[in-house]
Design a protein around this motif. Structure first.
Motif, PDB file in Angstrom:
ATOM      1  N   ASP A  17      65.011   8.038  50.416  1.00  0.00           N
ATOM      2  CA  ASP A  17      64.059   8.106  49.317  1.00  0.00           C
ATOM      3  C   ASP A  17      64.677   9.001  48.247  1.00  0.00           C
ATOM      4  OD1 ASP A  17      63.681  10.708  50.155  1.00  0.00           O
ATOM      5  OD2 ASP A  17      61.788  10.298  51.153  1.00  0.00           O
ATOM      6  N   LEU A  18      64.089   8.974  47.053  1.00  0.00           N
ATOM      7  CA  LEU A  18      64.721   9.663  45.918  1.00  0.00           C
ATOM      8  C   LEU A  18      64.857  11.165  46.172  1.00  0.00           C
ATOM      9  CD1 LEU A  18      65.931   9.528  43.081  1.00  0.00           C
ATOM     10  CD2 LEU A  18      63.614   9.654  42.146  1.00  0.00           C
ATOM     11  N   ALA A  19      63.834  11.757  46.804  1.00  0.00           N
ATOM     12  CA  ALA A  19      63.908  13.203  47.064  1.00  0.00           C
ATOM     13  C   ALA A  19      65.113  13.524  47.946  1.00  0.00           C
ATOM     14  CB  ALA A  19      62.611  13.682  47.724  1.00  0.00           C
ATOM     15  N   GLY A  20      65.324  12.721  48.994  1.00  0.00           N
ATOM     16  CA  GLY A  20      66.442  12.928  49.904  1.00  0.00           C
ATOM     17  C   GLY A  20      67.772  12.655  49.219  1.00  0.00           C
ATOM     18  N   GLU A  21      67.775  11.653  48.353  1.00  0.00           N
ATOM     19  CA  GLU A  21      69.006  11.310  47.634  1.00  0.00           C
ATOM     20  C   GLU A  21      69.398  12.433  46.676  1.00  0.00           C
ATOM     21  OE1 GLU A  21      68.417   6.463  47.862  1.00  0.00           O
ATOM     22  OE2 GLU A  21      67.761   7.520  46.086  1.00  0.00           O
ATOM     23  N   ILE A  22      68.380  13.003  46.026  1.00  0.00           N
ATOM     24  CA  ILE A  22      68.643  14.146  45.141  1.00  0.00           C
ATOM     25  C   ILE A  22      69.233  15.298  45.952  1.00  0.00           C
ATOM     26  CG2 ILE A  22      67.503  15.970  43.783  1.00  0.00           C
ATOM     27  CD1 ILE A  22      65.645  13.776  42.649  1.00  0.00           C
ATOM     28  N   GLN A  23      68.656  15.534  47.143  1.00  0.00           N
ATOM     29  CA  GLN A  23      69.149  16.613  47.992  1.00  0.00           C
ATOM     30  C   GLN A  23      70.613  16.396  48.374  1.00  0.00           C
ATOM     31  OE1 GLN A  23      67.384  19.427  48.491  1.00  0.00           O
ATOM     32  NE2 GLN A  23      69.378  20.156  49.206  1.00  0.00           N
ATOM     33  N   ASP A  45      67.251  18.639  40.267  1.00  0.00           N
ATOM     34  CA  ASP A  45      66.397  19.326  41.227  1.00  0.00           C
ATOM     35  C   ASP A  45      64.973  19.415  40.674  1.00  0.00           C
ATOM     36  OD1 ASP A  45      65.701  20.688  43.459  1.00  0.00           O
ATOM     37  OD2 ASP A  45      66.518  22.618  42.829  1.00  0.00           O
ATOM     38  N   ALA A  46      64.876  19.711  39.386  1.00  0.00           N
ATOM     39  CA  ALA A  46      63.556  19.874  38.759  1.00  0.00           C
ATOM     40  C   ALA A  46      62.758  18.582  38.712  1.00  0.00           C
ATOM     41  CB  ALA A  46      63.729  20.433  37.337  1.00  0.00           C
ATOM     42  N   VAL A  47      63.444  17.431  38.803  1.00  0.00           N
ATOM     43  CA  VAL A  47      62.726  16.146  38.805  1.00  0.00           C
ATOM     44  C   VAL A  47      61.717  16.127  39.960  1.00  0.00           C
ATOM     45  CG1 VAL A  47      63.002  13.675  39.302  1.00  0.00           C
ATOM     46  CG2 VAL A  47      64.520  14.787  37.658  1.00  0.00           C
ATOM     47  N   ARG A  48      62.131  16.661  41.098  1.00  0.00           N
ATOM     48  CA  ARG A  48      61.239  16.666  42.267  1.00  0.00           C
ATOM     49  C   ARG A  48      60.052  17.601  42.064  1.00  0.00           C
ATOM     50  NH1 ARG A  48      65.548  17.649  47.064  1.00  0.00           N
ATOM     51  NH2 ARG A  48      65.924  19.508  45.807  1.00  0.00           N
ATOM     52  N   ASN A  49      60.316  18.738  41.410  1.00  0.00           N
ATOM     53  CA  ASN A  49      59.239  19.713  41.209  1.00  0.00           C
ATOM     54  C   ASN A  49      58.296  19.292  40.089  1.00  0.00           C
ATOM     55  OD1 ASN A  49      60.527  21.249  43.143  1.00  0.00           O
ATOM     56  ND2 ASN A  49      61.811  22.260  41.608  1.00  0.00           N
ATOM     57  N   ILE A  50      58.873  18.911  38.958  1.00  0.00           N
ATOM     58  CA  ILE A  50      58.037  18.507  37.821  1.00  0.00           C
ATOM     59  C   ILE A  50      57.194  17.295  38.199  1.00  0.00           C
ATOM     60  CG2 ILE A  50      58.075  17.583  35.470  1.00  0.00           C
ATOM     61  CD1 ILE A  50      60.606  19.278  35.013  1.00  0.00           C
ATOM     62  N   GLY A  51      57.798  16.389  38.970  1.00  0.00           N
ATOM     63  CA  GLY A  51      57.068  15.193  39.390  1.00  0.00           C
ATOM     64  C   GLY A  51      56.151  15.449  40.575  1.00  0.00           C
ATOM     65  N   PHE A  84      56.708  15.716  43.806  1.00  0.00           N
ATOM     66  CA  PHE A  84      56.945  14.688  44.821  1.00  0.00           C
ATOM     67  C   PHE A  84      56.173  14.960  46.105  1.00  0.00           C
ATOM     68  CE2 PHE A  84      61.208  12.500  43.611  1.00  0.00           C
ATOM     69  CZ  PHE A  84      60.722  12.287  42.345  1.00  0.00           C
ATOM     70  N   ALA A  85      55.912  16.248  46.365  1.00  0.00           N
ATOM     71  CA  ALA A  85      55.190  16.588  47.589  1.00  0.00           C
ATOM     72  C   ALA A  85      53.791  15.981  47.572  1.00  0.00           C
ATOM     73  CB  ALA A  85      55.107  18.101  47.737  1.00  0.00           C
ATOM     74  N   ALA A  86      53.170  16.008  46.388  1.00  0.00           N
ATOM     75  CA  ALA A  86      51.812  15.473  46.272  1.00  0.00           C
ATOM     76  C   ALA A  86      51.810  13.973  45.996  1.00  0.00           C
ATOM     77  CB  ALA A  86      51.058  16.199  45.164  1.00  0.00           C
ATOM     78  N   HIS A  87      52.914  13.465  45.435  1.00  0.00           N
ATOM     79  CA  HIS A  87      52.987  12.031  45.087  1.00  0.00           C
ATOM     80  C   HIS A  87      54.227  11.412  45.726  1.00  0.00           C
ATOM     81  CE1 HIS A  87      49.928  12.838  42.037  1.00  0.00           C
ATOM     82  NE2 HIS A  87      50.670  13.837  41.624  1.00  0.00           N
ATOM     83  N   LYS A 131      56.412   8.348  44.392  1.00  0.00           N
ATOM     84  CA  LYS A 131      57.435   8.468  43.349  1.00  0.00           C
ATOM     85  C   LYS A 131      58.820   8.514  43.968  1.00  0.00           C
ATOM     86  CE  LYS A 131      54.773  11.087  39.932  1.00  0.00           C
ATOM     87  NZ  LYS A 131      54.594  12.413  39.331  1.00  0.00           N
ATOM     88  N   SER A 132      58.879   9.039  45.183  1.00  0.00           N
ATOM     89  CA  SER A 132      60.157   9.201  45.854  1.00  0.00           C
ATOM     90  C   SER A 132      60.514   7.981  46.707  1.00  0.00           C
ATOM     91  CB  SER A 132      60.097  10.458  46.723  1.00  0.00           C
ATOM     92  OG  SER A 132      61.288  10.626  47.426  1.00  0.00           O
ATOM     93  N   THR A 133      59.501   7.418  47.376  1.00  0.00           N
ATOM     94  CA  THR A 133      59.785   6.306  48.291  1.00  0.00           C
ATOM     95  C   THR A 133      59.865   4.978  47.552  1.00  0.00           C
ATOM     96  OG1 THR A 133      57.413   6.118  48.707  1.00  0.00           O
ATOM     97  CG2 THR A 133      58.705   7.372  50.307  1.00  0.00           C
ATOM     98  N   ASN A 134      59.115   4.868  46.463  1.00  0.00           N
ATOM     99  CA  ASN A 134      59.108   3.613  45.717  1.00  0.00           C
ATOM    100  C   ASN A 134      59.230   3.950  44.234  1.00  0.00           C
ATOM    101  OD1 ASN A 134      58.826   1.017  44.945  1.00  0.00           O
ATOM    102  ND2 ASN A 134      56.839   0.676  45.923  1.00  0.00           N
TER     103      ASN A 134
END
Ligand code: ZN
Length: 212
Positions: A117-123, A140-146, A148-151, A154-157
């Motif tokens: 997923d996008l979060a893992g790919e960013i990592q 890195d900020a894409v995950r925080n600003i977006g 991803f934890a709550a949505h 955005k990361s999986t699809n």
């Protein structure tokens, strides 16, 4: 003001033409011409008794203007980016979905990561230390600003259209511009310098520089 076509700065001198009145209010068109690229910048304005300020919509050019897209960026990435810019004003949600998908495609193709997923790919990209620090931080900020934890969608699809803040949509466009420069523009510059040097070395009868 900055010309939304060519980004040249100039002293604004708008003219307004009043169109008339309908049941939704008074309508006018405001326009001026950029002294650099000679293009018109046109705004549609609606005024009503109950509005504190008139409503303005930029009619031409449509969308946000960012830096012109470099020619070295392949169409498959450039097209998503262009469309993300085009729909930005009307739908930051749609813009963000296009940008996230584009970001994921670039990382998959250029960063040599395993699909996830996008979060893992960013990592993975951050862990590989292949990006300059300003770009790592921006991604890195894409995950925080977006958030991803709550949505997580955005990361999986990545192409899914979900609620976003306009600032998130804008951030994503900036990230894509940084990656375009890093993965496409700078390597093309290096390659053309190498070609030039090799030509000179060849003419002097010396061995050529190897590509990395
Ligand atoms: Zn211009």
């Amino acid at each position: 003001m900055k010309c939304p076509h060519c980004l040249n700065g100039f002293h604004s001198d708008k003219e307004t033409k009043y169109l008339g009145e309908d049941i939704d209010g008074d309508w006018s068109v405001t326009y001026e011409q950029c002294p650099e690229c000679k293009k018109f910048i046109i705004e549609l304005e609606q005024n009503r008794a109950n509005l504190q300020y008139p409503k303005k919509v930029q009619a031409y050019p449509k969308g946000v203007s960012r830096v012109p897209i470099p020619k070295d960026v392949p169409d498959k990435f450039a097209n998503d980016y262009k469309e993300a810019c085009l729909v930005f004003i009307d739908s930051p949600k749609a813009s963000s979905a296009l940008s996230r998908r584009c970001l994921q495609n670039i990382l998959r193709e250029k960063a040599g990561i395993k699909k996830g997923d996008l979060a893992g790919e960013i990592q993975q990209v951050l862990d590989s230390n292949q990006l300059p620090s300003h770009l790592s931080e921006a991604i890195d900020a894409v995950r925080n600003i977006g958030n991803f934890a709550a949505h997580p969608i955005k990361s999986t699809n990545t192409g899914e259209i979900v609620d976003v803040e306009p600032s998130e949509a804008e951030w994503l466009l900036g990230v894509l511009e940084g990656l375009f420069d890093f993965y496409f523009v700078q390597p093309a510059i290096t390659q053309s310098k190498r070609d030039e040097l090799n030509k000179k070395l060849g003419e002097a009868g010396k061995p050529k520089m190897k590509s990395p």
